[in-house]
Design a protein around this motif. Structure first.
Motif, PDB file in Angstrom:
ATOM      1  N   UNK A  70       0.865  -1.290   0.291  1.00 46.63           N
ATOM      2  CA  UNK A  70       0.089   0.024   0.003  1.00 46.63           C
ATOM      3  C   UNK A  70       0.912   1.326  -0.113  1.00 46.63           C
ATOM      4  N   UNK A  71       2.189   1.263   0.514  1.00 48.36           N
ATOM      5  CA  UNK A  71       3.095   2.340   0.613  1.00 48.36           C
ATOM      6  C   UNK A  71       3.988   2.507  -0.549  1.00 48.36           C
ATOM      7  N   UNK A 126      -0.224 -10.179  13.059  1.00 49.06           N
ATOM      8  CA  UNK A 126       0.441  -8.849  12.880  1.00 49.06           C
ATOM      9  C   UNK A 126      -0.217  -8.189  11.510  1.00 49.06           C
ATOM     10  N   UNK A 127      -0.674  -8.863  10.714  1.00 48.64           N
ATOM     11  CA  UNK A 127      -0.857  -8.153   9.381  1.00 48.64           C
ATOM     12  C   UNK A 127      -2.552  -7.751   9.445  1.00 48.64           C
ATOM     13  N   UNK A 128      -2.972  -7.943  10.455  1.00 48.26           N
ATOM     14  CA  UNK A 128      -4.348  -7.366  10.716  1.00 48.26           C
ATOM     15  C   UNK A 128      -4.219  -6.090  11.468  1.00 48.26           C
ATOM     16  N   UNK A 129      -3.083  -5.586  11.351  1.00 50.35           N
ATOM     17  CA  UNK A 129      -3.096  -4.086  12.080  1.00 50.35           C
ATOM     18  C   UNK A 129      -2.757  -3.183  10.844  1.00 50.35           C
ATOM     19  N   UNK A 130      -3.069  -1.966  10.829  1.00 53.12           N
ATOM     20  CA  UNK A 130      -2.887  -1.021   9.613  1.00 53.12           C
ATOM     21  C   UNK A 130      -1.420  -0.311   9.753  1.00 53.12           C
ATOM     22  N   UNK A 131      -1.057  -0.073   8.549  1.00 51.27           N
ATOM     23  CA  UNK A 131       0.063   0.885   8.354  1.00 51.27           C
ATOM     24  C   UNK A 131      -0.265   2.379   7.930  1.00 51.27           C
ATOM     25  N   UNK A 132      -0.253   3.142   9.118  1.00 43.67           N
ATOM     26  CA  UNK A 132      -0.995   4.577   8.970  1.00 43.67           C
ATOM     27  C   UNK A 132      -0.040   5.517   8.101  1.00 43.67           C
ATOM     28  N   UNK A 133       1.143   5.402   8.082  1.00 44.78           N
ATOM     29  CA  UNK A 133       2.027   6.398   7.741  1.00 44.78           C
ATOM     30  C   UNK A 133       3.426   5.895   7.373  1.00 44.78           C
ATOM     31  N   UNK A 134       4.515   6.626   6.853  1.00 47.04           N
ATOM     32  CA  UNK A 134       5.743   6.051   6.428  1.00 47.04           C
ATOM     33  C   UNK A 134       6.433   5.441   7.591  1.00 47.04           C
ATOM     34  N   UNK A 135       6.251   6.152   8.862  1.00 48.31           N
ATOM     35  CA  UNK A 135       7.053   5.632  10.172  1.00 48.31           C
ATOM     36  C   UNK A 135       6.603   4.015  10.286  1.00 48.31           C
ATOM     37  N   UNK A 136       5.409   3.778   9.991  1.00 49.79           N
ATOM     38  CA  UNK A 136       4.925   2.298  10.166  1.00 49.79           C
ATOM     39  C   UNK A 136       5.757   1.508   9.420  1.00 49.79           C
ATOM     40  N   UNK A 137       6.218   1.944   8.245  1.00 50.91           N
ATOM     41  CA  UNK A 137       7.042   1.134   7.068  1.00 50.91           C
ATOM     42  C   UNK A 137       8.297   0.810   7.642  1.00 50.91           C
ATOM     43  N   UNK A 138       8.837   1.879   8.445  1.00 46.99           N
ATOM     44  CA  UNK A 138      10.020   1.504   9.142  1.00 46.99           C
ATOM     45  C   UNK A 138       9.805   0.426  10.250  1.00 46.99           C
ATOM     46  N   UNK A 139       8.840   0.865  11.042  1.00 50.94           N
ATOM     47  CA  UNK A 139       8.682   0.174  12.218  1.00 50.94           C
ATOM     48  C   UNK A 139       8.119  -1.386  11.874  1.00 50.94           C
ATOM     49  N   UNK A 140       7.496  -1.692  10.992  1.00 49.73           N
ATOM     50  CA  UNK A 140       7.218  -3.072  10.118  1.00 49.73           C
ATOM     51  C   UNK A 140       8.633  -3.565   9.679  1.00 49.73           C
TER      52      UNK A 140
END
Ligand code: FAQ
Length: 337
Positions: A70-71, A126-140
């Motif tokens: 998605x990102x 874990x994949x049932x939680x959203x990625x809300x912004x670019x920092x989430x991609x780092x944290x994932x």
């Protein structure tokens, strides 16, 4: 809708004196550290456990593409886009190796996918939680792939040969994934105050869901005892969770972020005096709710997978028709010779 089936009954370990001679011989091979190969005899439960675990793992890789995919179009630079694209493609490859490993146990990829879509198989919570912004991609990348590697390194030694061999390559790629996530976090944590706040917020939201990836506490784990006796699992859920915490807390400190749990404190008495970090348990009621289909994104994730499957039907039909034509032509040629 789209509940992920939860088995409640635990499986004890079958005592040696209740094993058939064939089962005893199988256990002896496991105890001697031999790898089990597809054509070898194996107990039905061993086969079923592997299909459950490897199939769930394969589904996790494929569903796990969604929060990051998605990102791709929103990555902040061309370089970050290329890296994320490569990572998401790797996850597809991991899914394919794992579906292939599972097929060696006598279940087809189509059957596995049908079970996922019918809610009869799971994928990682874990994949049932959203990625809300670019920092989430780092944290994932940092936390989710970090937790995945912690689990998968030991799976390279799992007793089933095709699974162990698939894991070797997967682990190499996961380590690149983890580094790309940490690199994003380093940039964000050293960026503007707003970027640092985003990094902190991503860590705070993804910390406990990452701890849940290792499964329920050992005392509530239905499968660990038998899976360890068969060397399908080499470590327990709690052992791996502790290792992950011990590895990750110094990284949080290095990034200059606040620890996401006030109980994260070094305890020198843990692990027979070797020490380890104390930590709070995740909310296990939330974990089981996510497994039952009630996480923030369960419905969206399954809808995306089912839609992709249905919309890809014409491709599968075309490929099957082409393969049938080629087979018929080659049969005709053989008959004519
Ligand atoms: N999510 O008795 P246990 C990745 C279920 S990495 C959902 O302890 P077991 C890379 C479990 O199935 C993520 N369900 O079970 C990536 C069982 O249910 P059942 C995938 C969970 O099998 C990164 C029940 O709870 N990795 O995708 C979870 O001995 C970034 C009782 O639990 C793997 O799958 C959970 N977190 O231990 C991709 C690794 N935990 O079947 C894209 C291989 C437990 O009785 C982006 N799997 N359950 O109805 C394993 O190591 C094990 O299966 C565990 C669970 C440790 C996950």
């Amino acid at each position: 809708m789209y509940a992920q089936m939860v088995k409640t009954a635990g499986h004890g370990i079958k005592p040696r004196d209740r094993m058939t001679p064939q089962e005893r011989a199988f256990q002896d091979r496991i105890d001697a550290g031999e790898k089990i190969e597809p054509k070898d005899w194996m107990p039905d439960e061993y086969r079923a456990t592997l299909i459950r675990q490897i199939g769930q793992h394969a589904h996790s890789e494929i569903v796990g593409q969604l929060p990051e995919g998605n990102w791709i179009t929103r990555a902040p630079t061309l370089e970050r886009k290329a890296i994320l694209l490569a990572k998401v493609q790797d996850e597809a490859g991991h899914g394919l190796y794992l579906y292939s490993a599972c097929e060696t146990l006598g279940v087809s990829r189509d059957e596995l996918i049908a079970m996922l879509h019918a809610g009869k198989m799971k994928y990682s919570s874990i994949f049932n939680y959203p990625t809300l912004n670019w920092a989430d991609i780092g944290a994932v990348g940092w936390l989710v792939d970090g937790a995945a590697i912690m689990n998968q390194v030991q799976l390279q030694k799992t007793s089933y040969g095709p699974y162990a061999r698939a894991m070797v390559r997967i682990c190499k790629e996961e380590s690149f994934h983890q580094r790309q996530g940490f690199s994003i976090m380093m940039k964000m944590a050293a960026g503007t105050p707003a970027q640092k706040r985003m990094a902190q917020d991503a860590l705070n939201r993804l910390w406990f869901p990452s701890l849940m990836m290792f499964g329920p506490p050992d005392k509530d784990s239905a499968h660990t005892a038998q899976s360890m006796a068969w060397k399908i699992k080499i470590n327990t859920n709690d052992e791996l969770r502790q290792r992950f915490v011990d590895q990750t807390v110094p990284q949080i400190d290095y990034l200059g972020l606040e620890r996401p749990d006030p109980d994260l404190k070094w305890n020198p008495d843990k692990a027979d005096g070797k020490g380890g970090f104390d930590y709070s348990d995740p909310d296990w009621a939330e974990f089981f709710a996510v497994l039952k289909g009630n996480g923030p994104c369960n419905t969206d994730r399954m809808k995306a997978r089912v839609d992709a499957w249905e919309q890809g039907a014409w491709v599968r039909d075309g490929l099957s028709a082409h393969a049938a034509k080629r087979a018929a032509r080659s049969a005709q040629q053989t008959a004519a010779q």
